[in-house]
Design an enzyme around this catalytic site. Structure first.
Site, PDB file in Angstrom:
ATOM      1  N   ARG A  91      52.574  45.486 -11.489  1.00  0.00           N
ATOM      2  CA  ARG A  91      53.011  44.707 -10.749  1.00  0.00           C
ATOM      3  C   ARG A  91      52.571  42.914 -11.745  1.00  0.00           C
ATOM      4  O   ARG A  91      51.121  42.665 -11.179  1.00  0.00           O
ATOM      5  CB  ARG A  91      53.271  44.606  -9.357  1.00  0.00           C
ATOM      6  CG  ARG A  91      53.638  43.370  -8.985  1.00  0.00           C
ATOM      7  CD  ARG A  91      53.645  43.675  -7.279  1.00  0.00           C
ATOM      8  NE  ARG A  91      54.779  42.251  -6.745  1.00  0.00           N
ATOM      9  CZ  ARG A  91      54.303  42.165  -5.913  1.00  0.00           C
ATOM     10  NH1 ARG A  91      53.250  42.301  -4.885  1.00  0.00           N
ATOM     11  NH2 ARG A  91      55.405  40.733  -5.910  1.00  0.00           N
ATOM     12  N   HIS A 180      59.755  38.235  -5.901  1.00  0.00           N
ATOM     13  CA  HIS A 180      60.734  39.737  -5.471  1.00  0.00           C
ATOM     14  C   HIS A 180      61.658  40.532  -6.497  1.00  0.00           C
ATOM     15  O   HIS A 180      62.348  40.864  -6.525  1.00  0.00           O
ATOM     16  CB  HIS A 180      61.282  39.575  -4.246  1.00  0.00           C
ATOM     17  CG  HIS A 180      60.487  39.080  -3.046  1.00  0.00           C
ATOM     18  ND1 HIS A 180      61.036  38.803  -1.799  1.00  0.00           N
ATOM     19  CD2 HIS A 180      59.398  39.613  -2.817  1.00  0.00           C
ATOM     20  CE1 HIS A 180      59.829  38.203  -1.207  1.00  0.00           C
ATOM     21  NE2 HIS A 180      58.585  38.777  -1.320  1.00  0.00           N
TER      22      HIS A 180
END
Ligand code: AMP
Length: 396
Positions: A91, A180
């Protein structure tokens, strides 16, 4: 195919090992308080007792070595050899304007992520350490970088430009990026199972960090976070939107350096800053509703109003909204937060189902049949989304 997903924060590494044949989680856990003498490592395997050790973990490399050793250990492991792991997903918080989708990690990609450190100093730095550690420990295993900003790359210029001189955009990349994205993308994907993929949707990721995205026919057209993840909603410790003049005014009055001011806005504001109680909504709710703490009540009110304001703004921007989804710690678990937000937005055409809302962490609709705007709880799963990206990029 087994895929390891790593999420490197500034002082932590979270991981999940998936068997992508059935998308099951073989093991997950985290190393916390890296660089400190009281680091904690927790490893969880379904059906077994959690394995937790306390030992100093000095670097992200050490954290990742601890994770890999544990995954293959006789006592706590779930695989026999690291060669069973066919892909690693990382990520990455900031993909800037370079990365519009998940990407196979090459030396050029590593360089580009290094160039983006300026835009997200804590996060991209940690992710780079994580990728380098994997390159050392598992040099032949392909890695895929999945960017938090990527899903927002469809935001049009009218919504990503700020009202500052245009040259700052050209020279310094000052624009809205949004964050996000992996969570908003996962939640949107789940929603399409209920409503199809041609609708106007607002996804609300409400956790300790919080953001909202406006998605029209699958493309994000606006979001609350901006140049950094500090903008938009009030959050656990982050201030969200404030008048920009407050920054220079407070720096002057309190004699703060830019770094100190940054710390105030990122770590000492939000629910914590207003309530003085905690950054954890559960604690703030307890203080407000059980102890009658007025500042705690106000903090909750400011947070909820910031969500209501943005849902209203985004439905105005899209000229309507067909569905709204709540996810992350608060969105999935705070029954009273969802209730107040939905009841305040009844004018949009939300026919709220209070009984259906009375759950935590369950995927379901919380509006009554026939509701003009349908509202859902969709527990997010960023790690699974990343593992799916790894499979897609590696063609498995
Ligand atoms: P996350 O960052 O997604 O882990 O979300 C963390 C936030 O979710 C914290 O503010 C928690 O207080 C909040 N949260 C978790 N469970 C609940 C709950 N049952 N009620 C209210 N807030 C909760």
């Amino acid at each position: 195919m087994k895929v390891l997903v790593l999420n490197c924060g500034s002082s932590s590494v979270r991981y999940q090992l998936f068997d992508m044949n059935d998308e099951s989680v073989l093991a997950k856990g985290m190393a916390e308080k890296i660089h400190e003498s009281n680091s904690i490592f927790v490893h969880k395997v379904a059906g077994r007792e959690d394995y937790e050790i306390h030992k100093p973990i000095a670097t992200h490399y050490e954290a990742i070595v601890t994770i890999l050793e544990t995954l293959v250990s006789d006592e706590h492991g779930v695989i026999k050899s690291l060669l069973e792991i066919e892909g690693i997903g990382h990520r990455i918080v900031h993909g800037g304007t370079y990365f519009k989708e998940a990407t196979l990690v090459t030396s050029i990609v590593l360089e580009a992520i290094r160039d983006l450190i300026e835009l997200a100093p804590l996060h991209n730095h940690a992710a780079l350490y994580g990728m380098k550690a994997c390159l050392t420990a598992m040099p032949n295993t392909p890695m895929v970088a999945v960017f938090d900003t990527a899903f927002h790359s469809t935001i049009p210029a009218r919504n990503y430009l700020y009202g500052v001189p245009y040259e700052y955009y050209l020279k310094h990349g000052i624009r809205r990026y949004g964050f996000h994205g992996t969570s908003h993308r996962y939640v949107y994907g789940r929603l399409t199972d209920y409503i199809g993929n041609d609708k106007k949707v607002i996804t609300c990721h409400l956790g300790s960090g919080a953001s909202i995205a406006a998605i029209d026919k699958g493309s994000v057209i606006d979001t609350t976070m901006g140049f950094t993840p500090l903008a938009g909603l009030l959050m656990g410790t982050r201030c969200g939107d404030i008048d920009p003049s407050i920054v220079t005014y407070v720096m002057d009055k309190e004699r703060l350096t830019p770094t100190q001011m940054d710390e105030v806005m990122n770590k000492k504001s939000g629910l914590l800053g207003i309530s003085g109680v905690s950054n954890d909504l559960r604690e703030v709710e307890r203080a407000a509703f059980e102890e009658g703490n007025e500042r705690a009540r106000l903090a909750i009110e400011v947070f909820r109003k910031s969500v209501i304001r943005y849902i209203g703004a985004f439905s105005a921007e899209m000229k309507g909204v067909d569905a709204i989804a709540f996810c992350a710690g608060i969105g999935e678990n705070s029954i009273s937060t969802r209730k107040e937000i939905c009841e305040s937005l009844a004018y949009l055409g939300i026919d709220f189902d209070a009984e259906a809302n009375n759950v935590r962490g369950v995927e379901r609709e919380i509006t009554l049949p026939g509701s003009k705007v349908r509202v859902f709880i969709i527990p997010t799963n960023e790690e699974l989304m990343i593992a799916r990206d790894v499979c897609a990029i590696l063609g498995k």
